[in-house]
Design an enzyme around this catalytic site. Structure first.
Site, short mmCIF file in Angstrom:
data_model
loop_
_atom_site.label_atom_id
_atom_site.label_comp_id
_atom_site.label_asym_id
_atom_site.label_seq_id
_atom_site.Cartn_x
_atom_site.Cartn_y
_atom_site.Cartn_z
N ARG A 1 0.86 -1.17 0.00
CA ARG A 1 0.00 0.00 0.00
C ARG A 1 0.91 1.23 0.00
O ARG A 1 1.98 1.23 0.60
CB ARG A 1 -0.92 0.03 1.23
N GLU B 1 -3.70 7.64 -5.39
CA GLU B 1 -3.69 6.81 -6.61
C GLU B 1 -4.80 7.29 -7.54
O GLU B 1 -5.94 7.35 -7.12
CB GLU B 1 -3.91 5.33 -6.26
N HIS C 1 -1.63 0.87 -9.55
CA HIS C 1 -2.21 -0.17 -8.69
C HIS C 1 -2.95 -1.22 -9.53
O HIS C 1 -4.18 -1.35 -9.47
CB HIS C 1 -3.15 0.44 -7.65
#
Length: 344
Positions: free
Chosen positions: A261, A290, A309
């Site tokens: 993360r 993100e 991601h």
């Protein structure tokens, strides 16, 4: 008399059919909309549930609120806050796609008698694959090679295009859970020396199976590794686990890889480490926020790979995630239990 009885039976059968065919309602963002579950997975959900798009729900809450029994969360696409929870009197579960649930306030959700689930295990292989992919792409300068092929001004390879070997190098894995262990298995195929740091040491037979050596201290791992890969869950204990102190311990020729993360890393400290050439390169599948703003310093480094991601972003894994979401939802609605419940 016979006709009346026949009509009565017909009406009864019709009523029974409607009852049997009625499907429980779930709330999710319109399938196919930005940030939502892709449209191609709709049949998997629609087979078992009546899908109420969040956008329609907001406009007609009085028509749908009492019918909704589960929320399907695909990342932070729906803000499951107090207002939403108060508006859904029959909600039983928030079903999350993916492992990470840091976008959900689990204590708040639980306080309404609502459970939370995720989709572990099914994401392990894809996430391990992206970790290896980032390591290889960074080490062998795959993206630079692509750019050279498309935009070169001469046919000579500059010295700066030389990469570094992965085979035989030392990989340090921070977080040797399911995914970390799968990364170690893959790295073994490259004859890498594998170090790992974890809250708990794995059994010796598991270490031997992948040729991994336990480092009780993260300092030792950082100082000995050519590649450092972070594979931990985000928690108060791992928030900014990797900061200026840790980057200062790494080798100048090392590469930092994060597939956990974004908030596990102090990004300002990472930028500083790159500017001061404290590390050779970085490869990130996760950041905060993100995606990163286009003018973020991390996007300006030629030796940094930043992905949006996409660790689980494959057709097969996404299908498995949606199927697991359906399994969890059916279990809580039919049996009152969540196979993959996440507790606060």
């Amino acid at each position: 008399m016979t006709v009346i009885r026949f009509q009565g039976i017909h009406r009864l059968r019709s009523t029974v059919t409607r009852v049997v065919m009625e499907k429980p309602c779930i709330l999710t963002k319109t399938l196919g909309a930005p940030g939502s579950i892709y449209k191609c997975f709709e049949p998997c959900i629609d087979k078992h549930f009546t899908i109420i798009p969040y956008e329609r729900f907001v406009q007609r809450k009085e028509d749908f609120a009492a019918k909704i029994q589960a929320v399907f969360s695909w990342g932070p696409n729906i803000n499951v806050d107090r207002d939403l929870l108060q508006s859904l009197p029959n909600l039983k579960a928030v079903i999350n796609g993916g492992v990470g649930v840091d976008h959900l306030d689990i204590p708040l959700i639980n306080s309404f008698g609502v459970k939370v689930s995720n989709t572990p295990h099914v994401v392990d292989n894809a996430t391990a694959d992206i970790g290896m992919s980032l390591m290889l792409a960074s080490a062998r300068k795959i993206i630079e090679g692509q750019h050279f092929s498309k935009f070169r001004e001469s046919d000579d390879f500059p010295e700066s295009t030389m990469g570094t070997d992965v085979s035989g190098a030392t990989l340090g894995i921070i977080g040797m859970g399911r995914i970390g262990y799968k990364i170690a298995k893959r790295a073994q195929g490259f004859d890498m020396k594998i170090l790992y740091h974890n809250r708990n040491r794995r059994p010796e037979n598991e270490e031997r199976a992948v040729g991994a050596t336990y480092c009780a201290s993260m300092t030792e791992l950082l100082q000995r590794s050519d590649f450092v890969m972070v594979v931990v869950n985000l928690s108060p204990q791992t928030h900014k686990l990797i900061s200026a102190k840790e980057f200062a311990m790494m080798r100048p020729n090392s590469t930092f890889i994060n597939i956990s993360r974004g908030l596990v890393v102090d990004q300002d400290a990472l930028v500083d480490a790159l500017l001061k050439k404290m590390i050779r390169a970085a490869a990130l599948d996760v950041t905060y926020p993100e995606p990163l703003p286009r003018d973020h310093p991390l996007l300006s480094f030629p030796n940094v790979i930043v992905m949006p991601h996409i660790g689980t972003h494959t057709l097969e894994t996404s299908q498995l995630m949606v199927e697991r979401m359906v399994t969890n939802a059916l279990a809580i609605l039919n049996e009152g239990q969540l196979p993959d419940e996440v507790k606060a």
